[in-house]
Scaffold this motif. Structure first.
Motif, PDB file in Angstrom:
ATOM      1  N   SER A  23      92.283  30.100 -27.314  1.00  0.00           N
ATOM      2  CA  SER A  23      91.137  29.210 -27.087  1.00  0.00           C
ATOM      3  C   SER A  23      89.936  29.973 -26.556  1.00  0.00           C
ATOM      4  N   THR A  24      90.183  31.017 -25.771  1.00  0.00           N
ATOM      5  CA  THR A  24      89.078  31.860 -25.297  1.00  0.00           C
ATOM      6  C   THR A  24      88.361  32.496 -26.476  1.00  0.00           C
ATOM      7  N   LEU A  25      89.130  32.995 -27.451  1.00  0.00           N
ATOM      8  CA  LEU A  25      88.532  33.595 -28.641  1.00  0.00           C
ATOM      9  C   LEU A  25      87.716  32.558 -29.416  1.00  0.00           C
ATOM     10  N   LEU A  26      88.261  31.352 -29.562  1.00  0.00           N
ATOM     11  CA  LEU A  26      87.533  30.295 -30.267  1.00  0.00           C
ATOM     12  C   LEU A  26      86.231  29.950 -29.540  1.00  0.00           C
ATOM     13  N   ASN A  27      86.285  29.896 -28.217  1.00  0.00           N
ATOM     14  CA  ASN A  27      85.083  29.589 -27.434  1.00  0.00           C
ATOM     15  C   ASN A  27      84.027  30.685 -27.570  1.00  0.00           C
ATOM     16  N   ILE A  28      84.461  31.926 -27.721  1.00  0.00           N
ATOM     17  CA  ILE A  28      83.511  33.032 -27.933  1.00  0.00           C
ATOM     18  C   ILE A  28      82.833  32.867 -29.294  1.00  0.00           C
ATOM     19  N   ILE A  29      83.609  32.514 -30.313  1.00  0.00           N
ATOM     20  CA  ILE A  29      83.031  32.291 -31.641  1.00  0.00           C
ATOM     21  C   ILE A  29      82.069  31.111 -31.602  1.00  0.00           C
ATOM     22  N   ALA A  30      82.417  30.082 -30.838  1.00  0.00           N
ATOM     23  CA  ALA A  30      81.561  28.898 -30.730  1.00  0.00           C
ATOM     24  C   ALA A  30      80.296  29.161 -29.925  1.00  0.00           C
ATOM     25  N   GLY A  31      80.279  30.263 -29.162  1.00  0.00           N
ATOM     26  CA  GLY A  31      79.136  30.542 -28.301  1.00  0.00           C
ATOM     27  C   GLY A  31      79.223  29.847 -26.963  1.00  0.00           C
ATOM     28  N   LEU A  32      80.384  29.261 -26.650  1.00  0.00           N
ATOM     29  CA  LEU A  32      80.573  28.574 -25.372  1.00  0.00           C
ATOM     30  C   LEU A  32      80.922  29.552 -24.253  1.00  0.00           C
ATOM     31  N   THR A  33      81.457  30.708 -24.625  1.00  0.00           N
ATOM     32  CA  THR A  33      81.819  31.763 -23.672  1.00  0.00           C
ATOM     33  C   THR A  33      81.249  33.077 -24.188  1.00  0.00           C
ATOM     34  N   GLU A  34      80.659  33.850 -23.295  1.00  0.00           N
ATOM     35  CA  GLU A  34      80.116  35.150 -23.672  1.00  0.00           C
ATOM     36  C   GLU A  34      81.170  36.226 -23.453  1.00  0.00           C
ATOM     37  N   SER A  35      81.428  37.007 -24.481  1.00  0.00           N
ATOM     38  CA  SER A  35      82.434  38.055 -24.356  1.00  0.00           C
ATOM     39  C   SER A  35      81.937  39.164 -23.433  1.00  0.00           C
ATOM     40  N   THR A  36      82.878  39.880 -22.846  1.00  0.00           N
ATOM     41  CA  THR A  36      82.526  40.996 -21.969  1.00  0.00           C
ATOM     42  C   THR A  36      81.911  42.135 -22.764  1.00  0.00           C
ATOM     43  N   SER A  37      82.435  42.371 -23.947  1.00  0.00           N
ATOM     44  CA  SER A  37      81.868  43.384 -24.841  1.00  0.00           C
ATOM     45  C   SER A  37      82.200  43.012 -26.276  1.00  0.00           C
ATOM     46  N   GLY A  38      81.539  43.674 -27.209  1.00  0.00           N
ATOM     47  CA  GLY A  38      81.723  43.362 -28.614  1.00  0.00           C
ATOM     48  C   GLY A  38      80.731  42.304 -29.074  1.00  0.00           C
ATOM     49  N   ALA A  39      80.873  41.853 -30.317  1.00  0.00           N
ATOM     50  CA  ALA A  39      79.910  40.922 -30.890  1.00  0.00           C
ATOM     51  C   ALA A  39      80.571  40.025 -31.924  1.00  0.00           C
ATOM     52  N   VAL A  40      79.969  38.857 -32.110  1.00  0.00           N
ATOM     53  CA  VAL A  40      80.335  37.944 -33.190  1.00  0.00           C
ATOM     54  C   VAL A  40      79.103  37.774 -34.067  1.00  0.00           C
ATOM     55  N   ILE A  41      79.241  38.056 -35.359  1.00  0.00           N
ATOM     56  CA  ILE A  41      78.131  37.955 -36.307  1.00  0.00           C
ATOM     57  C   ILE A  41      78.478  36.898 -37.337  1.00  0.00           C
ATOM     58  N   LEU A  42      77.625  35.884 -37.467  1.00  0.00           N
ATOM     59  CA  LEU A  42      77.822  34.822 -38.443  1.00  0.00           C
ATOM     60  C   LEU A  42      76.658  34.803 -39.420  1.00  0.00           C
ATOM     61  N   ASP A  43      76.957  35.043 -40.681  1.00  0.00           N
ATOM     62  CA  ASP A  43      75.957  35.024 -41.741  1.00  0.00           C
ATOM     63  C   ASP A  43      74.750  35.896 -41.394  1.00  0.00           C
ATOM     64  N   GLY A  44      75.033  37.077 -40.829  1.00  0.00           N
ATOM     65  CA  GLY A  44      73.991  38.056 -40.537  1.00  0.00           C
ATOM     66  C   GLY A  44      73.303  37.898 -39.193  1.00  0.00           C
ATOM     67  N   LYS A  45      73.689  36.880 -38.400  1.00  0.00           N
ATOM     68  CA  LYS A  45      73.045  36.666 -37.103  1.00  0.00           C
ATOM     69  C   LYS A  45      74.084  36.705 -35.992  1.00  0.00           C
ATOM     70  N   GLU A  46      73.701  37.337 -34.871  1.00  0.00           N
ATOM     71  CA  GLU A  46      74.634  37.442 -33.748  1.00  0.00           C
ATOM     72  C   GLU A  46      74.765  36.104 -33.033  1.00  0.00           C
ATOM     73  N   VAL A  47      75.998  35.759 -32.699  1.00  0.00           N
ATOM     74  CA  VAL A  47      76.284  34.540 -31.941  1.00  0.00           C
ATOM     75  C   VAL A  47      76.173  34.852 -30.458  1.00  0.00           C
ATOM     76  N   ASN A  48      75.262  34.187 -29.766  1.00  0.00           N
ATOM     77  CA  ASN A  48      75.153  34.389 -28.316  1.00  0.00           C
ATOM     78  C   ASN A  48      74.947  33.079 -27.562  1.00  0.00           C
ATOM     79  N   ALA A  49      75.087  31.944 -28.244  1.00  0.00           N
ATOM     80  CA  ALA A  49      74.947  30.630 -27.613  1.00  0.00           C
ATOM     81  C   ALA A  49      75.525  29.588 -28.561  1.00  0.00           C
TER      82      ALA A  49
END
Length: 279
Positions: free
Chosen positions: A49-75
């Motif tokens: 669920s932590t991983l899902l919340n990071i993808i959703a932008g509900l939790t900010e990861s300590t390091s690394g990135a999530v990119i959706l359709d060319g844009k970084e997820v940060n919220a």
């Protein structure tokens, strides 16, 4: 994978509490193609669920990135809608109003009032809830509430639909019916879906790939299993399908046997033993 619609790149997650630091996720790397159905499975507490919340932008990861359709997820954003195990409907609103709330929020600039009304009705029809437009959550069953939650999420026209154990609180028969509905909708719309589950049969039935996490702390992707079963899928037919049962056994084998080997190898890699100096 060449079609990297959603990319999770070297994601780590560490929580800091009074008791110290707790590393939940370690080096999560995953590429998801447009239209794929991905299930993430693992034992309780491994960080699914932590991983899902990071993808959703509900939790900010300590390091690394999530990119959706060319844009970084940060919220959080309307391009990622989440269906939780708890339906999260507003109890004072009707079925129609719960979906309308999301549609009016996300589509006010792109759809007229009449178009929004038609869109709300279409999504409720898609999940079989047209008969209960004026009902409030307290007046419908748990399965119906979850149908409304799915309709609300789909009505936002997300790029990725995120499901956090969406059928976990339902009885077996209702769960099976909703699984059938989700398969039908995904076949019809071609949504990109990421689902958290504890249920091996559910994962094999619904998924194109199953991502298996090791136990926490420092959970990793231990194995990714491609599910090469033709669609549309029928659970009765698949019950006697050798390939279906082989996939099921592979997931169970990982969860109860192979993941321990993966964890030991990862621990050795992260903590190499110093080589002894020659005399």
């Amino acid at each position: 994978m060449t079609n990297r619609y959603l990319s999770i790149e070297q994601v780590d997650m560490t929580f800091h509490t009074k008791g110290g630091a707790s590393n939940v996720l370690k080096g999560i790397d995953l590429s998801v193609a447009r239209g794929e159905y991905i299930s993430i499975i693992g034992h309780s507490g491994c960080g699914k669920s932590t991983l899902l919340n990071i993808i959703a932008g509900l939790t900010e990861s300590t390091s690394g990135a999530v990119i959706l359709d060319g844009k970084e997820v940060n919220a959080p954003g309307p391009d990622r809608s989440v269906v939780f195990q708890n339906h999260s409907l507003l109890p004072w609103l009707t079925v129609y109003e719960n979906v309308a709330l999301a549609v009016n929020k996300t589509c006010a600039r792109t759809k007229s009032k009449a178009e929004r009304h038609a869109w709300i009705l279409k999504n409720l029809e898609m999940v079989g809830m047209s008969h209960a437009l004026d009902k409030r959550p307290a007046e419908i069953s748990g399965g119906m509430k979850q149908r409304v939650g799915i309709a609300r999420a789909l009505a936002m026209e997300p790029k990725v639909l995120l499901l956090d154990e969406p059928f976990g609180a339902l009885d077996a028969l209702t769960r099976a019916h909703l699984q059938e509905e989700v398969m039908r909708i995904q076949d019809e719309l071609g949504n990109t879906v990421i689902m958290i589950t504890h249920d091996v049969d559910e994962a094999v039935l619904l998924s194109d790939r199953i991502v298996m996490l090791t136990n926490g702390p420092s959970a990793r992707i231990g194995e990714v299993l491609d599910i090469d079963l033709p669609r549309p899928r029928n659970r009765i037919t698949l019950a006697d399908d050798p390939a279906y049962n082989r996939y099921r056994q592979e997931v169970l084998r990982f969860l109860y046997e192979k993941q321990r080997k993966v964890e030991r190898l990862a621990e050795r890699r992260d903590n190499p033993q110093p080589t002894k100096a020659r005399a």
